[in-house]
Design a protein around this motif. Structure first.
Motif: not given
Length: 218
Positions: A89-92, A144-145, A156-161
């Protein structure tokens, strides 16, 4: 074709090595570790917070050399888009990049006052005011996240950068007994208990005590 190589330094002390390593692991990259000796002048300067991390992490993959954590993440997101290092998602995705960039370039007071030391434990550690301001900002980012993306990870539900960028902060908060609210402390515990992070911690715990002379800045 030769396996990818990631150059890192100390697993106990190098937060940038941890970030690059986690990014590669979350992307699903098959790679070999190459260590910069801790007595290398450049590695010592990085660990003493006297210079930016020029030596580590550095990824070599299919003839391409990439250094700097954000550059490695951008590269691997192109190679392995299905891994979800950046949200679709662009905003996320913009939010993820913003909080990651803030970690990449900021929080100098916290870095100096609470250097990464996975083996260390300092209960009741006194955090000075300048570092506390950085901690307060990090807590605000995490809250905030969670509000925007619902947890349990920052996006959200999975780890990211974003989680890879803040994982060394979770380690610092553990080492120096930083007091957190319930949601942020649960996030810290979640990151520290993640199987990939636990793999890194095991490597850090097995490291010899080679850096005792570096206590001037720690």
């Amino acid at each position: 074709m030769s396996k990818a190589t990631l150059t890192i330094s100390s697993k106990n002390y190098s937060s940038w090595s941890l970030r690059g390593w986690l990014i590669c692991k979350l992307a699903g990259l098959d790679f070999e570790e190459e260590r910069v000796p801790v007595d290398d002048p450049g590695a010592r300067a990085e660990l003493l917070l006297l210079s930016p991390s020029f030596l580590v992490p550095r990824l070599v993959h299919e003839g391409v050399t990439v250094w700097d954590t954000l550059a490695i993440a951008s590269y691997l997101n192109e190679v392995f888009p299905e891994a979800g290092l950046l949200p679709p998602d662009r905003a996320a995705r913009a939010h993820c990049l913003s909080v990651s960039g803030e970690m990449h370039s900021g929080f100098a007071n916290m870095r100096s006052a609470l250097p990464m030391n996975i083996k260390g434990r300092y209960p009741g550690f006194k955090v000075w005011a300048g570092a506390q301001a950085d901690i307060d900002r990090i807590v605000a980012i995490w809250r905030g996240c969670f509000a925007a993306h619902g947890g349990p990870y920052l996006m959200g539900p999975r780890p990211t950068l974003a989680d890879a960028m803040y994982a060394p902060v979770c380690s610092r908060f553990t080492t120096y007994d930083v007091k957190l609210d319930v949601a942020c402390d649960a996030y810290r515990e979640r990151i520290m208990a993640h199987p990939v992070v636990k793999e890194w911690i095991a490597g850090a715990m097995a490291e010899p005590e080679e850096l005792e002379e570096l206590d001037a800045e720690f």
